[in-house]
Design an enzyme around this catalytic site. Structure first.
Site, PDB file in Angstrom:
ATOM      1  CE  LYS A 115     -28.558  42.400  26.018  1.00 20.92           C
ATOM      2  NZ  LYS A 115     -27.295  42.435  25.287  1.00 20.92           N
ATOM      3  CE  LYS A 207     -32.008  49.749  25.584  1.00 24.95           C
ATOM      4  NZ  LYS A 207     -30.834  49.064  26.120  1.00 24.95           N
ATOM      5  CE  LYS A 210     -27.580  46.523  17.961  1.00 28.32           C
ATOM      6  NZ  LYS A 210     -26.307  46.016  18.475  1.00 28.32           N
TER       7      LYS A 210
HETATM    8  P1  TYM Z   1     -24.878  47.686  21.924  1.00 26.80           P
HETATM    9  O1  TYM Z   1     -24.346  46.932  20.766  1.00 26.80           O
HETATM   10  O2  TYM Z   1     -26.128  47.235  22.560  1.00 26.80           O
HETATM   11  O3  TYM Z   1     -25.081  49.209  21.522  1.00 26.80           O
HETATM   12  C1  TYM Z   1     -24.044  49.950  20.880  1.00 26.80           C
HETATM   13  C2  TYM Z   1     -24.056  51.368  21.418  1.00 26.80           C
HETATM   14  O4  TYM Z   1     -25.330  51.969  21.164  1.00 26.80           O
HETATM   15  C3  TYM Z   1     -25.835  52.541  22.358  1.00 26.80           C
HETATM   16  N1  TYM Z   1     -27.311  52.444  22.352  1.00 26.80           N
HETATM   17  C4  TYM Z   1     -28.120  53.484  22.511  1.00 26.80           C
HETATM   18  N2  TYM Z   1     -27.876  54.800  22.711  1.00 26.80           N
HETATM   19  C5  TYM Z   1     -28.941  55.617  22.831  1.00 26.80           C
HETATM   20  N3  TYM Z   1     -30.233  55.181  22.744  1.00 26.80           N
HETATM   21  C6  TYM Z   1     -30.527  53.870  22.550  1.00 26.80           C
HETATM   22  N4  TYM Z   1     -31.796  53.457  22.468  1.00 26.80           N
HETATM   23  C7  TYM Z   1     -29.441  52.952  22.424  1.00 26.80           C
HETATM   24  N5  TYM Z   1     -29.363  51.615  22.229  1.00 26.80           N
HETATM   25  C8  TYM Z   1     -28.046  51.319  22.183  1.00 26.80           C
HETATM   26  C9  TYM Z   1     -25.220  51.703  23.473  1.00 26.80           C
HETATM   27  O5  TYM Z   1     -25.212  52.398  24.706  1.00 26.80           O
HETATM   28  C10 TYM Z   1     -23.831  51.455  22.936  1.00 26.80           C
HETATM   29  O6  TYM Z   1     -22.979  52.552  23.223  1.00 26.80           O
HETATM   30  N6  TYM Z   1     -22.052  46.233  25.794  1.00 26.80           N
HETATM   31  C11 TYM Z   1     -22.075  47.091  24.609  1.00 26.80           C
HETATM   32  C12 TYM Z   1     -20.970  46.761  23.616  1.00 26.80           C
HETATM   33  C13 TYM Z   1     -19.583  46.767  24.185  1.00 26.80           C
HETATM   34  C14 TYM Z   1     -18.846  47.897  24.595  1.00 26.80           C
HETATM   35  C15 TYM Z   1     -17.585  47.403  25.032  1.00 26.80           C
HETATM   36  C16 TYM Z   1     -19.134  49.264  24.642  1.00 26.80           C
HETATM   37  C17 TYM Z   1     -18.785  45.664  24.386  1.00 26.80           C
HETATM   38  N7  TYM Z   1     -17.589  46.055  24.879  1.00 26.80           N
HETATM   39  C18 TYM Z   1     -16.593  48.252  25.514  1.00 26.80           C
HETATM   40  C19 TYM Z   1     -18.120  50.118  25.130  1.00 26.80           C
HETATM   41  C20 TYM Z   1     -16.876  49.612  25.552  1.00 26.80           C
HETATM   42  C21 TYM Z   1     -23.419  46.892  23.928  1.00 26.80           C
HETATM   43  O7  TYM Z   1     -24.084  45.920  24.102  1.00 26.80           O
HETATM   44  O8  TYM Z   1     -23.725  47.859  23.029  1.00 26.80           O
END
Ligand code: TYM
Length: 346
Positions: A115, A207, A210
């Protein structure tokens, strides 16, 4: 021994374009967890501002992620749905964790490197400390299980390291305050199923994300049926028909991705899908995939649009969830303050 009841926590960032990867890797699995655990699902708006967010869009995207949770089938009465910034205990515990986590641990985080890119000097301190806040999100509820996609695995390992170091460093104080030999649980990541890493529809080695500039790389949860169809029709493939067994997907990232998406949408394994479609051309398989995706995702998109028309309803759900989340988080934070030696009013 400390006793921890089984509890699920997970979060999604309100940074726009919720896509099929978020759904299959996370939100769909959040829904499934509700039958087995007490669940807390959080829209992590404080994580979102680690990179610049337009304030108006941040608010509407927070409501949109909430709408996606509800439209997918999360029940905010039996479980908890809220946005992170309404429960200040997350930020307070994150500060303690900033003092537990080591620079060397954060320096290894691949997501920060991706990032921040080349201009690391200009990245926010929040982006660097992001995993400490994530550990606080989870541990302020002493959650035992965290469903996430594959890309969050390293952050969850760090969460365990932080819990372990906290338990070790303050072990005497933890025992003296009556919490046994461990205050925080070592949280289990729940990363499973055929779609833990959904890939871009344009390039099976990247991957689905967004932030990909090409909208054709992803299926957004709000895409209408014709857009879903168009995007799958244009999805990159290779010239061979589908193999009959999973081993035949090796070295064929696009085929592997589409079969994984199909399997996850239908709640079967990739082997099941290949038993049915082995030997088929992509044109045949893609039409079946489009029908399946439109059947499964269409109603979610429609419900999200319906909920978007009533932001007051969404805000009331978030306020109620925040109050119930705080009731769990506050005693944890009070115990942490006692363990660490902060004087507090009683
Ligand atoms: P974020 O917002 O990027 O994504 C949300 C969830 O979607 C999953 N994900 C995917 N799974 C499969 N294939 C993909 N291409 C894909 N892109 C995203 C992510 O693994 C995630 O589960 N850091 C986290 C948010 C967060 C969090 C937490 C998660 C903050 N605090 C505590 C768990 C526990 C994040 O950026 O997710």
């Amino acid at each position: 021994m400390a006793q921890f009841t089984e509890r699920v926590f997970s979060g999604v960032q309100p940074t726009g374009n919720l896509h099929l990867g978020n759904y299959l890797g996370a939100i769909k699995r959040f829904v499934e967890m509700q039958a087995r655990y007490d669940c807390i699902y959080c829209v992590v708006d404080m994580h979102a501002i680690t990179v610049w967010q337009d304030p108006k869009e941040l608010a509407s995207q927070t409501r949109e992620v909430t709408a996606a949770f509800l439209a997918a089938g999360i029940d905010p009465r039996r479980h908890i749905v809220f946005n992170q910034s309404q429960v200040s205990e997350h930020a307070e515990l994150a500060w303690v964790f900033n003092c537990v986590a080591r620079l060397g641990w954060l320096n290894r985080m691949t997501q920060f490197k991706e990032k921040a890119g080349k201009d690391r000097e200009n990245a926010s301190v929040g982006l660097y400390a992001y995993p400490n806040l994530m550990a606080a999100d989870i541990l302020v509820y002493r959650a035992t299980h965290v469903p996430v996609g594959e890309d969050q695995k390293q952050h969850l390992e760090l969460t365990r390291d932080i819990a372990q170091k906290f338990n070790n460093d303050w072990s005497e104080s933890i025992a003296a305050h009556g919490h046994g030999d461990a205050f925080f649980p070592l949280t289990e990541p729940l990363i499973g199923g055929p779609a833990t890493r959904v890939m871009s529809l344009r390039d099976g080695t990247r991957k689905m994300s967004k932030s990909d500039p090409s909208d054709y790389s992803r299926i957004n949860l709000t895409d209408p049926p014709d857009a879903i169809a168009q995007k799958f029709k244009k999805a990159k493939t290779d010239p061979e028909p589908l193999p009959s067994e999973e081993a035949g997907l090796a070295g064929r990232p696009e085929a592997d991705n589409l079969v994984g998406i199909f399997a996850a949408l239908k709640d079967v394994t990739k082997a099941n899908v290949l038993r049915e479609y082995g030997g088929a051309q992509f044109s045949t398989f893609k039409s079946a995939l489009i029908d399946l995706a439109v059947t499964k995702l269409g109603p979610i998109g429609t419900e999200m649009r319906r909920l978007a028309a009533d932001p007051g309803h969404i805000d009331a759900i978030l306020a109620d969830g925040a109050e119930r989340a705080r009731a769990i988080a506050r005693p944890t934070l009070e115990a942490v303050k006692d363990i660490v030696g902060f004087v507090r009013s009683r």
